[in-house]
Design an enzyme around this catalytic site. Structure first.
Site, mmCIF file in Angstrom:
data_model
loop_
_atom_site.group_PDB
_atom_site.id
_atom_site.type_symbol
_atom_site.label_atom_id
_atom_site.label_comp_id
_atom_site.label_asym_id
_atom_site.label_seq_id
_atom_site.Cartn_x
_atom_site.Cartn_y
_atom_site.Cartn_z
ATOM 1 N N LEU A 133 46.957 37.269 44.069
ATOM 2 C CA LEU A 133 46.638 36.121 43.214
ATOM 3 C C LEU A 133 47.826 35.177 43.060
ATOM 4 O O LEU A 133 48.972 35.602 42.956
ATOM 5 C CB LEU A 133 46.189 36.604 41.833
ATOM 6 C CG LEU A 133 44.965 37.528 41.803
ATOM 7 C CD1 LEU A 133 44.552 37.806 40.356
ATOM 8 C CD2 LEU A 133 43.791 36.951 42.580
ATOM 9 N N GLN A 181 38.257 24.527 46.104
ATOM 10 C CA GLN A 181 37.983 23.507 47.127
ATOM 11 C C GLN A 181 38.864 23.676 48.367
ATOM 12 O O GLN A 181 38.579 23.134 49.428
ATOM 13 C CB GLN A 181 38.188 22.109 46.539
ATOM 14 C CG GLN A 181 37.736 21.006 47.486
ATOM 15 C CD GLN A 181 38.356 19.681 47.188
ATOM 16 O OE1 GLN A 181 38.363 19.270 46.030
ATOM 17 N NE2 GLN A 181 38.880 19.005 48.191
ATOM 18 N N ARG A 239 48.258 33.214 52.147
ATOM 19 C CA ARG A 239 48.927 33.297 53.459
ATOM 20 C C ARG A 239 50.272 32.570 53.477
ATOM 21 O O ARG A 239 51.045 32.753 54.420
ATOM 22 C CB ARG A 239 48.017 32.777 54.571
ATOM 23 C CG ARG A 239 46.839 33.699 54.832
ATOM 24 C CD ARG A 239 46.061 33.359 56.089
ATOM 25 N NE ARG A 239 45.129 34.414 56.438
ATOM 26 C CZ ARG A 239 43.822 34.440 56.109
ATOM 27 N NH1 ARG A 239 43.300 33.449 55.415
ATOM 28 N NH2 ARG A 239 43.065 35.456 56.466
ATOM 29 N N GLY A 287 46.566 29.107 42.212
ATOM 30 C CA GLY A 287 45.240 28.585 42.582
ATOM 31 C C GLY A 287 44.146 29.475 42.000
ATOM 32 O O GLY A 287 43.192 28.989 41.373
ATOM 33 N N HIS A 288 44.294 30.794 42.182
ATOM 34 C CA HIS A 288 43.306 31.720 41.609
ATOM 35 C C HIS A 288 43.305 31.617 40.082
ATOM 36 O O HIS A 288 42.254 31.661 39.448
ATOM 37 C CB HIS A 288 43.648 33.165 41.983
ATOM 38 C CG HIS A 288 43.607 33.454 43.454
ATOM 39 N ND1 HIS A 288 44.728 33.742 44.185
ATOM 40 C CD2 HIS A 288 42.566 33.500 44.311
ATOM 41 C CE1 HIS A 288 44.389 33.970 45.445
ATOM 42 N NE2 HIS A 288 43.091 33.821 45.565
ATOM 43 N N GLN A 318 33.746 27.004 53.083
ATOM 44 C CA GLN A 318 33.226 28.218 52.436
ATOM 45 C C GLN A 318 32.349 27.853 51.236
ATOM 46 O O GLN A 318 31.257 28.391 51.064
ATOM 47 C CB GLN A 318 34.395 29.103 51.996
ATOM 48 C CG GLN A 318 34.010 30.256 51.106
ATOM 49 C CD GLN A 318 35.166 31.210 50.860
ATOM 50 O OE1 GLN A 318 35.475 32.031 51.709
ATOM 51 N NE2 GLN A 318 35.814 31.122 49.713
ATOM 52 N N GLN A 341 35.029 40.038 57.091
ATOM 53 C CA GLN A 341 35.219 38.600 57.342
ATOM 54 C C GLN A 341 36.452 38.334 58.209
ATOM 55 O O GLN A 341 36.822 37.184 58.407
ATOM 56 C CB GLN A 341 35.262 37.813 56.031
ATOM 57 C CG GLN A 341 36.488 38.036 55.173
ATOM 58 C CD GLN A 341 36.363 37.310 53.833
ATOM 59 O OE1 GLN A 341 35.593 37.696 52.958
ATOM 60 N NE2 GLN A 341 37.118 36.234 53.652
ATOM 61 N N SER A 396 48.139 29.162 48.903
ATOM 62 C CA SER A 396 47.329 30.080 49.697
ATOM 63 C C SER A 396 48.046 31.421 49.720
ATOM 64 O O SER A 396 49.287 31.465 49.750
ATOM 65 C CB SER A 396 47.219 29.548 51.126
ATOM 66 O OG SER A 396 46.868 30.589 52.023
#
Ligand code: PAF
Length: 288
Positions: A32, A155, A194, A35-36, A160, A60, A192
């Site tokens: 997390l 967003q 990532r 953003g989360h 997605q 996924q 992100s």
């Protein structure tokens, strides 16, 4: 409260529903970040009770993707969720979610939710075969497990959200989907999980994504609407540090391609930096 078992979440949500309380779900794969937390805050504002799911969904990820090395930080996630007064962190094992079924992009034994070809054969779906089938399958499972009134998505993963809204509409799922804005570092880098893979230099190089998108928005505001011309403007930003996968300008509700951009257009980009696949997007009209 940290819960690993489906039946325990069901029992707790049932109690809340008996009391007439509204329930929000924030589906995540953990790791997390702010953003989360913005999704969680929105869920807390909207609903009486909030469930955050924390599950790195194997189906996924493609065979050559980062499932094994995807960051897993459950203890820290639980700590962050307590700070936001989240009612349940639901962190099932893959076995709990998929039982005896074969996992990882195989539909030999599992019933999948497959969004329409048009929605999955474009943008991220072009290079991530089966990704959105895996996303929709796990999201519908989470919806069925938690049965929330509202579910919150960022967003940042614009394709997605569009696909999930389509699924909810097509399958008459009685849940309101709330899309929340992209959260960025001060530098402009979209948050992100990532980003954790990037070096400090990589983070600087990654700023090209938001720079390209902001420049397209500025050009559009100055009256350039030709999509090819808008996309051309990206090339001056790219160096050999950037391996661009796509840059597209499409309708922000339907993903339809356009030759002329309009106020309902969204520009989306996917680009590898230090071999980390990053995505970002911007609405051409409206601040976001
Ligand atoms: O956006 C994500 O983190 C994931 O795709 C989701 C929606 C939690 C499904 O695994």
């Amino acid at each position: 409260m940290l819960i690993h078992k489906i039946e325990e979440v069901r029992a707790q949500v049932k109690e809340w529903k008996k009391e007439g309380l509204s329930v929000g779900l924030v589906p995540t794969m953990g790791a997390l970040h702010a953003g989360h937390l913005s999704l969680i805050k929105k869920a807390k504002e909207t609903c009486d009770k909030v469930v955050v799911s924390d599950f790195v969904n194997p189906i996924q990820f493609g065979p050559s993707e980062d499932f094994d090395k995807y960051p897993r930080t459950l203890d820290e996630d639980v700590r962050l969720c307590s700070g936001e007064d989240v009612d349940i962190v639901f962190a099932p094992s893959a076995d709990e979610m998929y039982g005896g079924n074969k996992i990882r992009l195989s539909n030999d034994t599992l019933t999948y939710v497959c969004p329409p070809f048009f929605y999955v054969n474009t943008l991220c779906g072009k290079s991530r075969t089966g990704h959105f089938d895996g996303v929709c399958t796990v999201v519908l499972k989470l919806f069925n497990i938690v049965q929330p009134d509202y579910a919150f998505f960022g967003q940042k993963d614009a394709q997605q959200v569009i696909i999930i809204k389509k699924m909810v509409n097509d399958l008459n799922v009685p849940i309101n989907i709330i899309q929340c804005p992209i959260i960025r570092e001060e530098s402009g880098l979209a948050l992100s999980s990532r980003n954790k893979y990037l070096t400090e230099q990589g983070k600087k190089d990654a700023l090209v994504l938001s720079k390209i998108l902001n420049n397209i928005k500025t050009c559009y505001s100055k009256g350039i609407t030709d999509v090819s011309a808008l996309k051309e403007t990206a090339y001056s930003f790219l160096t050999d540090k950037h391996d661009m996968e796509y840059l597209e300008i499409v309708d922000r509700d339907t993903l339809e391609n356009k030759t002329k951009a309009d106020d309902n257009s969204i520009a989306l980009i996917a680009c590898r930096v230090e071999n980390v696949r990053l995505i970002d997007n911007i609405y051409l009209k409206e601040e976001n």
